[in-house]
Scaffold this motif. Structure first.
Motif, PDB file in Angstrom:
ATOM      1  N   TRP A 189       0.814  -1.205   0.000  1.00 53.79           N
ATOM      2  CA  TRP A 189       0.000   0.000   0.000  1.00 53.79           C
ATOM      3  C   TRP A 189       0.850   1.258   0.000  1.00 53.79           C
ATOM      4  CZ3 TRP A 189       1.068  -2.890   4.271  1.00 53.79           C
ATOM      5  CH2 TRP A 189       1.519  -2.235   5.416  1.00 53.79           C
ATOM      6  N   VAL A 190       0.224   2.330  -0.485  1.00 50.58           N
ATOM      7  CA  VAL A 190       0.804   3.666  -0.456  1.00 50.58           C
ATOM      8  C   VAL A 190      -0.336   4.664  -0.281  1.00 50.58           C
ATOM      9  CG1 VAL A 190       0.757   3.838  -2.986  1.00 50.58           C
ATOM     10  CG2 VAL A 190       2.243   5.364  -1.671  1.00 50.58           C
ATOM     11  N   VAL A 191      -0.146   5.649   0.562  1.00 49.65           N
ATOM     12  CA  VAL A 191      -1.117   6.729   0.782  1.00 49.65           C
ATOM     13  C   VAL A 191      -0.353   8.045   0.670  1.00 49.65           C
ATOM     14  CG1 VAL A 191      -2.752   7.784   2.381  1.00 49.65           C
ATOM     15  CG2 VAL A 191      -2.524   5.287   2.302  1.00 49.65           C
ATOM     16  N   ALA A 192      -0.828   8.946  -0.190  1.00 44.13           N
ATOM     17  CA  ALA A 192      -0.059  10.153  -0.487  1.00 44.13           C
ATOM     18  C   ALA A 192      -0.931  11.392  -0.496  1.00 44.13           C
ATOM     19  CB  ALA A 192       0.635  10.011  -1.842  1.00 44.13           C
ATOM     20  N   ASN A 201      -1.801  17.174  -3.350  1.00 43.18           N
ATOM     21  CA  ASN A 201      -2.983  16.618  -4.016  1.00 43.18           C
ATOM     22  C   ASN A 201      -3.964  16.130  -2.959  1.00 43.18           C
ATOM     23  OD1 ASN A 201      -0.600  14.276  -4.484  1.00 43.18           O
ATOM     24  ND2 ASN A 201      -2.470  13.525  -3.503  1.00 43.18           N
ATOM     25  N   ILE A 202      -5.185  15.850  -3.383  1.00 45.12           N
ATOM     26  CA  ILE A 202      -6.147  15.226  -2.486  1.00 45.12           C
ATOM     27  C   ILE A 202      -5.567  13.885  -2.025  1.00 45.12           C
ATOM     28  CG2 ILE A 202      -8.505  14.375  -2.256  1.00 45.12           C
ATOM     29  CD1 ILE A 202      -9.234  16.135  -4.660  1.00 45.12           C
ATOM     30  N   THR A 203      -5.638  13.622  -0.743  1.00 39.99           N
ATOM     31  CA  THR A 203      -5.070  12.382  -0.229  1.00 39.99           C
ATOM     32  C   THR A 203      -5.652  11.180  -0.961  1.00 39.99           C
ATOM     33  OG1 THR A 203      -4.700  13.346   1.953  1.00 39.99           O
ATOM     34  CG2 THR A 203      -4.740  10.945   1.809  1.00 39.99           C
ATOM     35  N   THR A 204      -4.752  10.379  -1.535  1.00 39.24           N
ATOM     36  CA  THR A 204      -5.137   9.244  -2.366  1.00 39.24           C
ATOM     37  C   THR A 204      -4.369   8.015  -1.903  1.00 39.24           C
ATOM     38  OG1 THR A 204      -5.470  10.724  -4.257  1.00 39.24           O
ATOM     39  CG2 THR A 204      -5.278   8.374  -4.738  1.00 39.24           C
ATOM     40  N   GLY A 205      -5.021   6.872  -1.901  1.00 40.34           N
ATOM     41  CA  GLY A 205      -4.366   5.641  -1.480  1.00 40.34           C
ATOM     42  C   GLY A 205      -4.634   4.500  -2.432  1.00 40.34           C
ATOM     43  N   ILE A 206      -3.679   3.583  -2.513  1.00 37.83           N
ATOM     44  CA  ILE A 206      -3.826   2.365  -3.302  1.00 37.83           C
ATOM     45  C   ILE A 206      -3.387   1.189  -2.442  1.00 37.83           C
ATOM     46  CG2 ILE A 206      -3.097   1.104  -5.360  1.00 37.83           C
ATOM     47  CD1 ILE A 206      -2.651   3.726  -6.749  1.00 37.83           C
ATOM     48  N   PHE A 207      -4.186   0.112  -2.448  1.00 38.75           N
ATOM     49  CA  PHE A 207      -3.893  -1.105  -1.691  1.00 38.75           C
ATOM     50  C   PHE A 207      -3.994  -2.303  -2.629  1.00 38.75           C
ATOM     51  CE2 PHE A 207      -5.459   2.063   1.181  1.00 38.75           C
ATOM     52  CZ  PHE A 207      -4.728   1.902   2.348  1.00 38.75           C
ATOM     53  N   ARG A 220      -9.900   8.131  -3.012  1.00 37.34           N
ATOM     54  CA  ARG A 220      -9.535   9.546  -2.899  1.00 37.34           C
ATOM     55  C   ARG A 220     -10.441  10.162  -1.844  1.00 37.34           C
ATOM     56  NH1 ARG A 220      -9.496  10.992  -8.140  1.00 37.34           N
ATOM     57  NH2 ARG A 220     -11.716  11.467  -8.217  1.00 37.34           N
ATOM     58  N   ASN A 221      -9.851  10.867  -0.888  1.00 39.14           N
ATOM     59  CA  ASN A 221     -10.628  11.514   0.168  1.00 39.14           C
ATOM     60  C   ASN A 221     -11.492  12.638  -0.390  1.00 39.14           C
ATOM     61  OD1 ASN A 221      -9.537   9.847   2.069  1.00 39.14           O
ATOM     62  ND2 ASN A 221      -8.224  11.380   3.019  1.00 39.14           N
ATOM     63  N   GLU A 222     -12.530  13.011   0.336  1.00 40.84           N
ATOM     64  CA  GLU A 222     -13.330  14.169  -0.067  1.00 40.84           C
ATOM     65  C   GLU A 222     -12.518  15.437   0.120  1.00 40.84           C
ATOM     66  OE1 GLU A 222     -15.695  15.086   4.108  1.00 40.84           O
ATOM     67  OE2 GLU A 222     -16.759  14.081   2.483  1.00 40.84           O
ATOM     68  N   GLN A 223     -12.841  16.444  -0.670  1.00 39.62           N
ATOM     69  CA  GLN A 223     -12.164  17.739  -0.589  1.00 39.62           C
ATOM     70  C   GLN A 223     -13.119  18.749   0.035  1.00 39.62           C
ATOM     71  OE1 GLN A 223     -10.812  19.306  -4.360  1.00 39.62           O
ATOM     72  NE2 GLN A 223      -9.099  20.368  -3.404  1.00 39.62           N
ATOM     73  N   VAL A 224     -12.632  19.452   1.059  1.00 44.10           N
ATOM     74  CA  VAL A 224     -13.452  20.396   1.811  1.00 44.10           C
ATOM     75  C   VAL A 224     -12.894  21.800   1.643  1.00 44.10           C
ATOM     76  CG1 VAL A 224     -14.326  21.006   4.099  1.00 44.10           C
ATOM     77  CG2 VAL A 224     -14.031  18.594   3.484  1.00 44.10           C
ATOM     78  N   SER A 225     -13.771  22.764   1.423  1.00 46.21           N
ATOM     79  CA  SER A 225     -13.369  24.160   1.263  1.00 46.21           C
ATOM     80  C   SER A 225     -12.773  24.684   2.565  1.00 46.21           C
ATOM     81  CB  SER A 225     -14.562  25.019   0.850  1.00 46.21           C
ATOM     82  OG  SER A 225     -14.242  26.386   0.907  1.00 46.21           O
ATOM     83  N   GLU A 229     -14.175   9.185  -3.213  1.00 47.22           N
ATOM     84  CA  GLU A 229     -14.531   8.097  -4.124  1.00 47.22           C
ATOM     85  C   GLU A 229     -13.579   6.929  -3.919  1.00 47.22           C
ATOM     86  OE1 GLU A 229     -16.035   9.487  -8.266  1.00 47.22           O
ATOM     87  OE2 GLU A 229     -14.316  10.770  -7.767  1.00 47.22           O
ATOM     88  N   SER A 230     -14.015   5.748  -4.342  1.00 45.81           N
ATOM     89  CA  SER A 230     -13.148   4.576  -4.283  1.00 45.81           C
ATOM     90  C   SER A 230     -13.519   3.612  -5.401  1.00 45.81           C
ATOM     91  CB  SER A 230     -13.246   3.880  -2.930  1.00 45.81           C
ATOM     92  OG  SER A 230     -14.545   3.350  -2.722  1.00 45.81           O
ATOM     93  N   VAL A 231     -12.571   2.781  -5.782  1.00 49.95           N
ATOM     94  CA  VAL A 231     -12.762   1.761  -6.812  1.00 49.95           C
ATOM     95  C   VAL A 231     -12.124   0.477  -6.314  1.00 49.95           C
ATOM     96  CG1 VAL A 231     -12.133   1.016  -9.137  1.00 49.95           C
ATOM     97  CG2 VAL A 231     -12.854   3.367  -8.750  1.00 49.95           C
TER      98      VAL A 231
END
Length: 293
Positions: A42-45, A58-64, A92-97, A108-110
Protein backbone atom coordinates in the motif's frame (compact mmCIF):
# COMPACT_ATOMS: atom_id res chain seq x y z
CA UNK A 1 25.36 -25.02 0.42
CA UNK A 2 26.34 -21.40 -0.22
CA UNK A 3 24.38 -21.43 -3.48
CA UNK A 4 21.30 -22.84 -1.74
CA UNK A 5 21.44 -20.19 0.97
CA UNK A 6 21.75 -17.41 -1.59
CA UNK A 7 18.85 -18.85 -3.59
CA UNK A 8 16.76 -18.68 -0.44
CA UNK A 9 17.57 -14.94 -0.15
CA UNK A 10 16.27 -14.27 -3.64
CA UNK A 11 13.06 -16.19 -3.04
CA UNK A 12 11.91 -13.61 -0.49
CA UNK A 13 12.87 -10.59 -2.63
CA UNK A 14 9.47 -9.52 -4.00
CA UNK A 15 9.33 -5.90 -5.42
CA UNK A 16 7.53 -3.42 -3.24
CA UNK A 17 6.14 -1.55 -6.23
CA UNK A 18 4.09 -3.31 -8.89
CA UNK A 19 6.21 -4.50 -11.83
CA UNK A 20 9.28 -2.80 -10.30
CA UNK A 21 11.10 -6.03 -9.56
CA UNK A 22 10.57 -9.69 -8.92
CA UNK A 23 12.20 -12.47 -6.97
CA UNK A 24 15.01 -14.74 -8.04
CA UNK A 25 17.85 -12.62 -9.37
CA UNK A 26 19.95 -14.78 -11.68
CA UNK A 27 18.90 -18.04 -10.03
CA UNK A 28 16.16 -20.28 -11.38
CA UNK A 29 14.24 -22.72 -9.21
CA UNK A 30 15.09 -26.42 -9.43
CA UNK A 31 12.60 -28.58 -11.31
CA UNK A 32 9.43 -29.28 -9.33
CA UNK A 33 10.17 -26.81 -6.51
CA UNK A 34 7.79 -23.95 -5.80
CA UNK A 35 7.54 -20.71 -3.88
CA UNK A 36 4.33 -18.84 -3.01
CA UNK A 37 3.72 -15.55 -1.30
CA UNK A 38 0.56 -13.72 -0.22
CA UNK A 39 1.21 -10.06 0.48
CA UNK A 40 -0.36 -6.68 1.10
CA UNK A 41 1.19 -3.57 -0.51
CA UNK A 42 0.00 0.00 0.00
CA UNK A 43 0.80 3.67 -0.46
CA UNK A 44 -1.12 6.73 0.78
CA UNK A 45 -0.06 10.15 -0.49
CA UNK A 46 -1.03 13.78 0.02
CA UNK A 47 1.50 15.06 -2.51
CA UNK A 48 3.09 13.90 -5.75
CA UNK A 49 6.15 14.45 -7.92
CA UNK A 50 5.48 16.69 -10.90
CA UNK A 51 6.81 16.27 -14.43
CA UNK A 52 9.82 18.42 -13.52
CA UNK A 53 10.73 16.48 -10.39
CA UNK A 54 9.30 18.92 -7.86
CA UNK A 55 6.39 18.15 -5.52
CA UNK A 56 2.84 19.50 -5.39
CA UNK A 57 -0.01 18.75 -2.97
CA UNK A 58 -2.98 16.62 -4.02
CA UNK A 59 -6.15 15.23 -2.49
CA UNK A 60 -5.07 12.38 -0.23
CA UNK A 61 -5.14 9.24 -2.37
CA UNK A 62 -4.37 5.64 -1.48
CA UNK A 63 -3.83 2.36 -3.30
CA UNK A 64 -3.89 -1.10 -1.69
CA UNK A 65 -2.97 -4.34 -3.47
CA UNK A 66 -3.60 -7.80 -2.03
CA UNK A 67 -1.65 -10.23 -4.20
CA UNK A 68 -0.40 -13.74 -4.78
CA UNK A 69 3.09 -14.30 -6.13
CA UNK A 70 4.32 -17.69 -7.30
CA UNK A 71 7.37 -19.38 -8.80
CA UNK A 72 7.61 -22.93 -10.12
CA UNK A 73 10.61 -24.80 -11.50
CA UNK A 74 9.48 -26.14 -14.87
CA UNK A 75 12.99 -27.46 -15.46
CA UNK A 76 16.23 -26.75 -13.61
CA UNK A 77 16.85 -23.82 -15.98
CA UNK A 78 13.30 -22.60 -16.66
CA UNK A 79 11.12 -20.99 -13.97
CA UNK A 80 7.52 -19.84 -14.39
CA UNK A 81 6.50 -16.70 -12.47
CA UNK A 82 3.07 -15.18 -11.76
CA UNK A 83 2.11 -11.99 -9.90
CA UNK A 84 -1.67 -11.62 -9.44
CA UNK A 85 -3.26 -8.75 -7.43
CA UNK A 86 -6.56 -10.49 -6.67
CA UNK A 87 -7.93 -7.41 -4.86
CA UNK A 88 -6.90 -3.85 -5.63
CA UNK A 89 -8.48 -0.78 -4.03
CA UNK A 90 -7.82 2.86 -4.83
CA UNK A 91 -9.55 5.75 -3.10
CA UNK A 92 -9.54 9.55 -2.90
CA UNK A 93 -10.63 11.51 0.17
CA UNK A 94 -13.33 14.17 -0.07
CA UNK A 95 -12.16 17.74 -0.59
CA UNK A 96 -13.45 20.40 1.81
CA UNK A 97 -13.37 24.16 1.26
CA UNK A 98 -11.03 25.97 3.63
CA UNK A 99 -13.30 29.02 3.71
CA UNK A 100 -16.81 27.68 4.34
CA UNK A 101 -16.22 24.04 5.26
CA UNK A 102 -18.39 22.79 2.39
CA UNK A 103 -17.51 19.57 0.56
CA UNK A 104 -16.29 20.63 -2.89
CA UNK A 105 -15.43 17.14 -4.12
CA UNK A 106 -16.83 13.91 -2.63
CA UNK A 107 -14.60 11.03 -1.70
CA UNK A 108 -14.53 8.10 -4.12
CA UNK A 109 -13.15 4.58 -4.28
CA UNK A 110 -12.76 1.76 -6.81
CA UNK A 111 -12.33 -1.96 -6.08
CA UNK A 112 -11.22 -4.52 -8.68
CA UNK A 113 -8.47 -6.95 -9.52
CA UNK A 114 -5.16 -5.40 -10.57
CA UNK A 115 -2.80 -5.62 -13.54
CA UNK A 116 -1.16 -9.05 -13.59
CA UNK A 117 2.35 -10.18 -14.58
CA UNK A 118 3.33 -13.56 -15.99
CA UNK A 119 6.95 -14.37 -16.80
CA UNK A 120 9.39 -17.06 -17.84
CA UNK A 121 12.97 -16.96 -16.55
CA UNK A 122 15.75 -18.90 -18.29
CA UNK A 123 19.11 -19.68 -16.70
CA UNK A 124 21.78 -18.78 -19.26
CA UNK A 125 24.93 -19.53 -17.25
CA UNK A 126 26.19 -23.09 -16.82
CA UNK A 127 25.94 -24.87 -13.44
CA UNK A 128 28.96 -24.13 -11.27
CA UNK A 129 29.69 -20.73 -12.83
CA UNK A 130 31.13 -18.06 -10.53
CA UNK A 131 28.44 -15.65 -11.71
CA UNK A 132 24.82 -16.61 -12.35
CA UNK A 133 23.22 -15.07 -15.44
CA UNK A 134 19.55 -15.31 -16.44
CA UNK A 135 17.09 -13.73 -18.84
CA UNK A 136 13.40 -13.12 -18.14
CA UNK A 137 10.52 -12.41 -20.51
CA UNK A 138 7.58 -10.76 -18.74
CA UNK A 139 4.09 -9.96 -19.99
CA UNK A 140 1.97 -7.37 -18.16
CA UNK A 141 -1.75 -8.12 -18.56
CA UNK A 142 -4.12 -5.10 -18.28
CA UNK A 143 -6.72 -6.71 -16.01
CA UNK A 144 -7.14 -3.71 -13.68
CA UNK A 145 -9.50 -0.74 -13.97
CA UNK A 146 -7.78 2.09 -15.85
CA UNK A 147 -10.57 4.71 -15.68
CA UNK A 148 -12.41 4.49 -12.37
CA UNK A 149 -14.04 7.35 -10.49
CA UNK A 150 -15.97 10.37 -11.74
CA UNK A 151 -12.97 11.76 -13.64
CA UNK A 152 -11.36 8.45 -14.63
CA UNK A 153 -8.27 9.00 -12.48
CA UNK A 154 -8.95 6.28 -9.91
CA UNK A 155 -7.04 3.32 -11.33
CA UNK A 156 -6.05 -0.20 -10.39
CA UNK A 157 -4.22 -0.64 -13.72
CA UNK A 158 -2.93 1.34 -16.67
CA UNK A 159 -4.91 -0.36 -19.47
CA UNK A 160 -1.91 -1.26 -21.62
CA UNK A 161 -0.28 -4.60 -22.48
CA UNK A 162 3.45 -4.48 -21.94
CA UNK A 163 6.29 -6.85 -22.73
CA UNK A 164 9.54 -6.63 -20.81
CA UNK A 165 12.84 -8.42 -21.24
CA UNK A 166 15.27 -8.38 -18.33
CA UNK A 167 18.75 -9.77 -17.64
CA UNK A 168 20.15 -10.50 -14.16
CA UNK A 169 23.77 -11.06 -13.15
CA UNK A 170 24.20 -12.46 -9.64
CA UNK A 171 26.86 -13.78 -7.31
CA UNK A 172 26.79 -15.39 -3.86
CA UNK A 173 29.63 -14.89 -1.39
CA UNK A 174 30.43 -14.84 2.32
CA UNK A 175 31.42 -11.99 4.62
CA UNK A 176 32.85 -13.72 7.66
CA UNK A 177 30.08 -16.06 8.81
CA UNK A 178 27.39 -14.15 6.92
CA UNK A 179 26.06 -15.63 3.69
CA UNK A 180 25.52 -12.78 1.23
CA UNK A 181 24.75 -12.06 -2.41
CA UNK A 182 24.74 -9.23 -4.94
CA UNK A 183 22.67 -8.79 -8.08
CA UNK A 184 22.49 -6.24 -10.89
CA UNK A 185 19.94 -6.16 -13.70
CA UNK A 186 18.85 -4.20 -16.75
CA UNK A 187 15.73 -4.42 -18.86
CA UNK A 188 13.61 -2.92 -21.61
CA UNK A 189 9.83 -2.52 -21.24
CA UNK A 190 7.83 -2.22 -24.45
CA UNK A 191 4.42 -0.63 -23.83
CA UNK A 192 1.28 -0.33 -25.98
CA UNK A 193 -1.52 2.26 -26.34
CA UNK A 194 0.85 5.21 -26.84
CA UNK A 195 2.62 4.67 -23.52
CA UNK A 196 6.34 5.43 -23.66
CA UNK A 197 8.76 2.52 -23.59
CA UNK A 198 11.07 2.28 -20.58
CA UNK A 199 14.64 1.40 -19.68
CA UNK A 200 14.96 -0.28 -16.30
CA UNK A 201 18.02 -1.07 -14.22
CA UNK A 202 18.99 -1.69 -10.63
CA UNK A 203 20.81 -3.78 -8.11
CA UNK A 204 20.54 -5.28 -4.66
CA UNK A 205 22.62 -6.76 -1.88
CA UNK A 206 21.53 -9.00 0.95
CA UNK A 207 22.81 -11.04 3.85
CA UNK A 208 21.70 -13.64 6.40
CA UNK A 209 21.60 -13.38 10.18
CA UNK A 210 20.42 -15.48 13.15
CA UNK A 211 21.63 -18.77 11.67
CA UNK A 212 20.19 -17.90 8.25
CA UNK A 213 16.67 -17.34 9.60
CA UNK A 214 16.63 -13.56 9.15
CA UNK A 215 17.46 -12.05 5.78
CA UNK A 216 18.11 -8.36 5.15
CA UNK A 217 18.01 -6.79 1.68
CA UNK A 218 18.72 -3.36 0.25
CA UNK A 219 17.60 -2.67 -3.32
CA UNK A 220 17.82 0.23 -5.78
CA UNK A 221 15.62 0.36 -8.91
CA UNK A 222 15.54 2.89 -11.73
CA UNK A 223 12.89 3.48 -14.39
CA UNK A 224 13.72 5.87 -17.26
CA UNK A 225 11.06 6.78 -19.83
CA UNK A 226 12.13 6.92 -23.48
CA UNK A 227 9.53 9.70 -23.98
CA UNK A 228 8.34 8.11 -27.24
CA UNK A 229 4.63 8.00 -26.34
CA UNK A 230 1.98 10.56 -25.53
CA UNK A 231 2.61 13.12 -22.82
CA UNK A 232 1.00 12.33 -19.48
CA UNK A 233 -1.18 14.91 -17.78
CA UNK A 234 -1.63 14.76 -14.03
CA UNK A 235 -5.14 13.70 -13.00
CA UNK A 236 -7.54 16.03 -11.26
CA UNK A 237 -6.31 14.73 -7.93
CA UNK A 238 -2.76 15.31 -9.11
CA UNK A 239 -1.54 11.80 -8.36
CA UNK A 240 -1.40 8.28 -9.78
CA UNK A 241 1.09 5.42 -10.04
CA UNK A 242 -0.12 4.61 -13.54
CA UNK A 243 0.82 7.79 -15.41
CA UNK A 244 2.73 7.67 -18.68
CA UNK A 245 6.37 8.83 -18.62
CA UNK A 246 6.72 8.04 -14.92
CA UNK A 247 10.38 8.01 -13.84
CA UNK A 248 12.08 7.32 -10.54
CA UNK A 249 15.14 6.11 -8.71
CA UNK A 250 13.74 4.12 -5.79
CA UNK A 251 15.21 2.31 -2.80
CA UNK A 252 13.79 -0.57 -0.77
CA UNK A 253 14.65 -2.03 2.61
CA UNK A 254 13.30 -5.53 3.08
CA UNK A 255 13.49 -8.14 5.82
CA UNK A 256 12.22 -11.72 5.87
CA UNK A 257 12.16 -14.24 8.68
CA UNK A 258 11.94 -18.01 8.26
CA UNK A 259 9.78 -19.26 11.13
CA UNK A 260 10.29 -22.81 9.84
CA UNK A 261 12.25 -24.26 6.94
CA UNK A 262 9.28 -23.60 4.64
CA UNK A 263 7.15 -20.86 6.22
CA UNK A 264 8.19 -17.25 6.67
CA UNK A 265 7.14 -13.61 6.97
CA UNK A 266 8.42 -10.51 5.19
CA UNK A 267 8.09 -6.73 5.36
CA UNK A 268 9.46 -3.90 3.23
CA UNK A 269 9.67 -0.11 3.04
CA UNK A 270 10.26 1.76 -0.23
CA UNK A 271 10.94 5.40 -1.05
CA UNK A 272 12.42 7.47 -3.87
CA UNK A 273 15.68 9.39 -4.23
CA UNK A 274 14.10 11.26 -7.15
CA UNK A 275 10.96 10.86 -9.27
CA UNK A 276 8.55 12.33 -11.81
CA UNK A 277 4.78 11.84 -12.17
CA UNK A 278 4.30 9.50 -9.23
CA UNK A 279 3.28 9.67 -5.56
CA UNK A 280 5.68 11.48 -3.22
CA UNK A 281 5.15 9.05 -0.35
CA UNK A 282 6.71 5.78 0.82
CA UNK A 283 5.12 2.42 0.12
CA UNK A 284 4.95 -0.56 2.45
CA UNK A 285 4.34 -4.27 2.16
CA UNK A 286 3.93 -7.27 4.45
CA UNK A 287 3.65 -10.88 3.41
CA UNK A 288 3.61 -14.57 4.26
CA UNK A 289 5.57 -16.97 2.07
CA UNK A 290 5.87 -20.71 1.61
CA UNK A 291 9.12 -22.15 0.22
CA UNK A 292 8.51 -25.70 -1.02
CA UNK A 293 11.62 -27.69 -1.85
Amino acid sequence: MEKLNSLKIFLIALLALPMLSFAGGGWTKPKGEAYYKVSQWWVVAAKHYTGTGGTDPNITTGIFNSSIYGEYGITDRITGIVYFPFFSRTYRNEQVSGTNGMVTSPGESVNSIGDTDIAIKYGISKPGSKFVFAGTLLFGLPLGNDSGGSDGSLQTGDGEFNQMIRFDLSKSFSVGKINAYANIYSGFNNRTKNFSDEFRAGGEVGGAFLNNKLWGIFRVDMVESLQNGLSSAEGSSGATIFANNTEFVAYTYEAAYYATEKLGFSASYSGAFSAKLIFAAPSYSVGVFLDLK
